[in-house]
Write an enzyme that holds these catalytic residues in place. Sequence first.
Site, PDB file in Angstrom:
ATOM      1  N   GLU A 245      34.983  51.234  57.247  1.00  0.00           N
ATOM      2  CA  GLU A 245      34.661  52.221  58.268  1.00  0.00           C
ATOM      3  C   GLU A 245      35.274  53.576  57.941  1.00  0.00           C
ATOM      4  OE1 GLU A 245      35.326  48.218  60.436  1.00  0.00           O
ATOM      5  OE2 GLU A 245      35.980  49.228  58.611  1.00  0.00           O
TER       6      GLU A 245
ATOM      7  N   CYS B 126      38.712  46.280  62.627  1.00  0.00           N
ATOM      8  CA  CYS B 126      40.050  45.781  62.939  1.00  0.00           C
ATOM      9  C   CYS B 126      40.667  46.583  64.079  1.00  0.00           C
ATOM     10  CB  CYS B 126      40.938  45.816  61.698  1.00  0.00           C
ATOM     11  SG  CYS B 126      41.263  47.473  61.052  1.00  0.00           S
TER      12      CYS B 126
ATOM     13  N   CYS C  89      40.754  50.396  62.496  1.00  0.00           N
ATOM     14  CA  CYS C  89      39.455  51.059  62.350  1.00  0.00           C
ATOM     15  C   CYS C  89      38.795  51.311  63.704  1.00  0.00           C
ATOM     16  CB  CYS C  89      38.532  50.215  61.475  1.00  0.00           C
ATOM     17  SG  CYS C  89      39.066  50.132  59.760  1.00  0.00           S
TER      18      CYS C  89
ATOM     19  N   ARG D 289      37.304  32.849  38.482  1.00  0.00           N
ATOM     20  CA  ARG D 289      38.721  33.194  38.647  1.00  0.00           C
ATOM     21  C   ARG D 289      38.879  34.494  39.425  1.00  0.00           C
ATOM     22  NH1 ARG D 289      41.374  31.826  32.644  1.00  0.00           N
ATOM     23  NH2 ARG D 289      40.864  29.582  32.666  1.00  0.00           N
TER      24      ARG D 289
ATOM     25  N   ASP E  38      46.621  21.768  27.084  1.00  0.00           N
ATOM     26  CA  ASP E  38      45.868  22.980  26.706  1.00  0.00           C
ATOM     27  C   ASP E  38      46.745  24.217  26.597  1.00  0.00           C
ATOM     28  OD1 ASP E  38      43.674  21.343  26.789  1.00  0.00           O
ATOM     29  OD2 ASP E  38      43.021  21.988  28.781  1.00  0.00           O
TER      30      ASP E  38
ATOM     31  N   ALA F  79      41.229  15.215  35.144  1.00  0.00           N
ATOM     32  CA  ALA F  79      40.640  14.157  35.956  1.00  0.00           C
ATOM     33  C   ALA F  79      41.570  13.689  37.072  1.00  0.00           C
ATOM     34  CB  ALA F  79      40.251  12.984  35.068  1.00  0.00           C
TER      35      ALA F  79
END
Length: 347
Positions: free
Chosen positions: A54, A89, A98, A201, A217, A285
């Site tokens: 806004e 808000c 706002c 992500r 990993d 898993a």
Amino acid sequence: MDYEIYIRRCLELAKAGEYYVAPNPMVGAVLAESTTGRVVAEGWHHRFGEAHAEVDCLSKVGTIVNHAGMKCDNNTSLPKTLFVNLEPCSHWGKTPPCADLIIRRREELKIERVVVGSLDPNPEVAGRGVRRLQEAGIEVVTGVLEKECRYLNRRFMCLHEEHRPYVVLKWAQTADGYIGSPDRRVVISNSVSKQIVHKMRAENMAIMVGANTALTDNPKLLNTHWSGRNPIRVLLDHRHRVPESYNIFSGESETIVYSDDTRWEYVLSDLASRGIHSVLVEGGATVLNNILETGIYDEVHVEVNPNLYLNDGIKAPALQFGALFERTKILKNTLYTYEKHKNAIVN
């Protein structure tokens, strides 16, 4: 005026801040003349801590630049309607309320009406913004394209309504249903699907793995192939097996470790207390099956390589819910997306 047209534009604008506004919601705003429908100004929430939609929109009134590069005076005397996909808000956070700004500038800008897509479930707002506008004599219309507006901000809605992060699960599997081998490295994804994972992500505030994945990993779990901030890294390691020298503890992003209590309900509750509205689980898993057994998850993305067979190895998790929302071809692989929030099946 066709309110839906302008709320759809708010949703388009809101998406521009998708990878930078979390934990805030994505919000767009459009100011238009009530009689002619002409758009006077547009804005959106660009980044967390910066001006809300806004504020961004109303600041542009009278300073719009036309195609010739000249500033246009759009501050006409005609009555105007302000459209926002989420309730303005009514509280002080990183920025002022706002709703107060709209009230303060209503006479100057001739704002007679505010059209809202969905109410804000944040208990600090939760209808207060609408009431404040109404008490100031501004007409308020709510519930325009409410489902679409809620869906755009489903992560934000989940945090404030279910008091937990929105949970996204992702794994890749072979044509015969394996996610890997215990004795050799298996590459199931391709270059494009790996980029899509980095997009996921960027869409979520946190990324989670278990100790086995961190040790095997040694991933950094950063967002290096898509726009947006790095996610907060979450490690489930109840036996304290992952050394601090591993990549998951690198300085590029914050890392939260759960060791004393790794129960899924506890982890979600604690993440919510930190204001984290979403978590992408890229674990192995064990972690994925444990989460699936609880039933507390919202989206599942399964990438299948139709040309790769292992015949033996680590079995893929067993998906227990959900209509297929989307099927996407990624080179020769296929990404299947299941969502609790969507009922349509895409063939």
